[in-house]
Motif scaffolding. Structure first.
Motif, PDB file in Angstrom:
ATOM      1  N   THR A   1     -10.958  -0.568  -8.442  1.00  0.00           N
ATOM      2  CA  THR A   1     -10.009   0.051  -8.895  1.00  0.00           C
ATOM      3  C   THR A   1      -8.748  -0.283  -8.284  1.00  0.00           C
ATOM      4  O   THR A   1      -8.966  -0.866  -7.182  1.00  0.00           O
ATOM      5  CB  THR A   1      -9.806   1.748  -8.950  1.00  0.00           C
ATOM      6  N   ASP A   2      -7.377  -0.279  -8.542  1.00  0.00           N
ATOM      7  CA  ASP A   2      -6.332  -0.718  -7.937  1.00  0.00           C
ATOM      8  C   ASP A   2      -6.376  -0.161  -6.656  1.00  0.00           C
ATOM      9  O   ASP A   2      -5.676  -0.744  -5.466  1.00  0.00           O
ATOM     10  CB  ASP A   2      -4.940  -0.487  -8.723  1.00  0.00           C
ATOM     11  N   ALA A   3      -6.651   1.304  -6.651  1.00  0.00           N
ATOM     12  CA  ALA A   3      -6.491   2.069  -5.067  1.00  0.00           C
ATOM     13  C   ALA A   3      -7.493   1.487  -4.330  1.00  0.00           C
ATOM     14  O   ALA A   3      -7.055   1.411  -3.085  1.00  0.00           O
ATOM     15  CB  ALA A   3      -6.650   3.659  -5.612  1.00  0.00           C
ATOM     16  N   GLN A   4      -8.511   1.285  -4.656  1.00  0.00           N
ATOM     17  CA  GLN A   4      -9.949   0.818  -4.040  1.00  0.00           C
ATOM     18  C   GLN A   4      -9.425  -0.571  -3.129  1.00  0.00           C
ATOM     19  O   GLN A   4      -9.501  -0.811  -2.368  1.00  0.00           O
ATOM     20  CB  GLN A   4     -10.987   0.755  -4.675  1.00  0.00           C
ATOM     21  N   LYS A   5      -8.675  -1.284  -4.163  1.00  0.00           N
ATOM     22  CA  LYS A   5      -8.176  -2.795  -3.852  1.00  0.00           C
ATOM     23  C   LYS A   5      -7.354  -2.571  -2.694  1.00  0.00           C
ATOM     24  O   LYS A   5      -7.255  -3.324  -1.722  1.00  0.00           O
ATOM     25  CB  LYS A   5      -7.722  -3.562  -5.028  1.00  0.00           C
ATOM     26  N   ARG A   6      -6.174  -1.739  -2.624  1.00  0.00           N
ATOM     27  CA  ARG A   6      -5.120  -1.506  -1.701  1.00  0.00           C
ATOM     28  C   ARG A   6      -5.898  -1.008  -0.454  1.00  0.00           C
ATOM     29  O   ARG A   6      -5.559  -1.582   0.465  1.00  0.00           O
ATOM     30  CB  ARG A   6      -4.278  -0.591  -2.357  1.00  0.00           C
ATOM     31  N   ALA A   7      -6.722   0.031  -0.470  1.00  0.00           N
ATOM     32  CA  ALA A   7      -7.339   0.593   0.517  1.00  0.00           C
ATOM     33  C   ALA A   7      -8.087  -0.406   1.268  1.00  0.00           C
ATOM     34  O   ALA A   7      -8.263  -0.657   2.505  1.00  0.00           O
ATOM     35  CB  ALA A   7      -8.270   1.738   0.218  1.00  0.00           C
ATOM     36  N   TYR A   8      -9.020  -1.468   0.495  1.00  0.00           N
ATOM     37  CA  TYR A   8      -9.826  -2.351   1.247  1.00  0.00           C
ATOM     38  C   TYR A   8      -8.805  -3.375   1.707  1.00  0.00           C
ATOM     39  O   TYR A   8      -9.369  -3.974   2.851  1.00  0.00           O
ATOM     40  CB  TYR A   8     -10.763  -2.983  -0.053  1.00  0.00           C
TER      41      TYR A   8
ATOM     42  N   LYS B   1      -5.972  -3.376   3.255  1.00  0.00           N
ATOM     43  CA  LYS B   1      -5.415  -2.649   4.310  1.00  0.00           C
ATOM     44  C   LYS B   1      -6.787  -2.680   5.392  1.00  0.00           C
ATOM     45  O   LYS B   1      -6.179  -3.055   6.640  1.00  0.00           O
ATOM     46  CB  LYS B   1      -4.939  -1.186   4.294  1.00  0.00           C
TER      47      LYS B   1
ATOM     48  N   ASP C   1     -16.277   2.210  -2.112  1.00  0.00           N
ATOM     49  CA  ASP C   1     -15.707   3.002  -1.084  1.00  0.00           C
ATOM     50  C   ASP C   1     -16.793   3.014  -0.123  1.00  0.00           C
ATOM     51  O   ASP C   1     -16.330   3.138   1.047  1.00  0.00           O
ATOM     52  CB  ASP C   1     -15.882   4.364  -1.640  1.00  0.00           C
TER      53      ASP C   1
END
Length: 214
Positions: free
Chosen positions: A89-96, A98, A191
């Motif tokens: 997901t977009d949120a996962q891509k951002r967290a990854y 970072k 995750d």
């Protein structure tokens, strides 16, 4: 005032951008520029290392500037994540992204902190399509030299490192294999990879704190 060499390089760059130079000339300019880019980056890292008395947090901040300016972090991160990237997901891509950026930065900063007089010698540079390959040798006092190849692209006119090949072993390919193993252990869950990266980051941060206290 621009030197004659600087002026000629600027004119050459403008002509290349306009498509007025032969392909061979453009490729040569790309290779030469990539070699100069690697040397400048290495010189910058060594300058930080040799700045005696610089606190570790300041040293890491300086390395961050070099790292973000010299490496195509998003492209490398996407490659090493492999087939998991499209389904994240977009949120996962951002967290990854970072976590990947911080882990890679801290890993390199701590390795450079162990620098012991190594020097980088550039041997040659060539191009294959949109990628330049810069051949170099790391000279280590009292130890065998290490062959290093830098793979560089030039998106939007700025040189960026895509991969570093040490003694014929691609760091990006090796890291992709490591990440694939982590994903398999977490049943393919993105995750799980993010959590593993954050765990590694915590360990690297603790190590940096211990070094700073000594």
């Amino acid at each position: 005032m621009l030197s004659r060499r600087t002026a000629m390089m600027a004119i050459g760059g403008a002509l290349a951008g306009a498509g007025m130079l032969p392909a061979a000339a453009r490729a040569s300019d790309f290779a030469d520029g990539a070699g100069a880019f690697v040397k400048d980056l290495a010189d910058g890292a060594i300058a930080v290392i040799n700045e005696k008395g610089l606190p570790l947090d300041r040293r890491i901040a300086r390395f961050r500037e070099l790292f973000m300016g010299g490496f195509d972090v998003p492209a490398i991160a996407q490659f090493v994540m492999g087939r998991a990237w499209p389904r994240a997901t977009d949120a996962q891509k951002r967290a990854y992204l970072k976590a990947f950026e911080e882990v890679t930065l801290m890993t390199w900063a701590l390795r450079f902190n162990e620098y012991n007089g190594e020097t980088l010698k550039l041997n040659s540079a060539r191009t294959e399509g949109r990628v330049a390959f810069v051949e170099s040798v790391i000279v280590r006092p009292g130890r065998d030299p290490v062959r290093v190849e830098w793979r560089i692209e030039r998106p939007a006119g700025a040189y960026k490192i895509l991969d570093i090949v040490v003694e014929s072993s691609s760091m990006a390919v090796a890291q992709r294999a490591d990440f694939s193993a982590v994903l398999q252990q977490s049943q393919g869950k993105v995750d799980g990879l993010i959590a593993a990266l954050n765990t590694k980051l915590a360990k690297l941060t603790d190590k940096a704190k211990q070094i700073a206290q000594n």
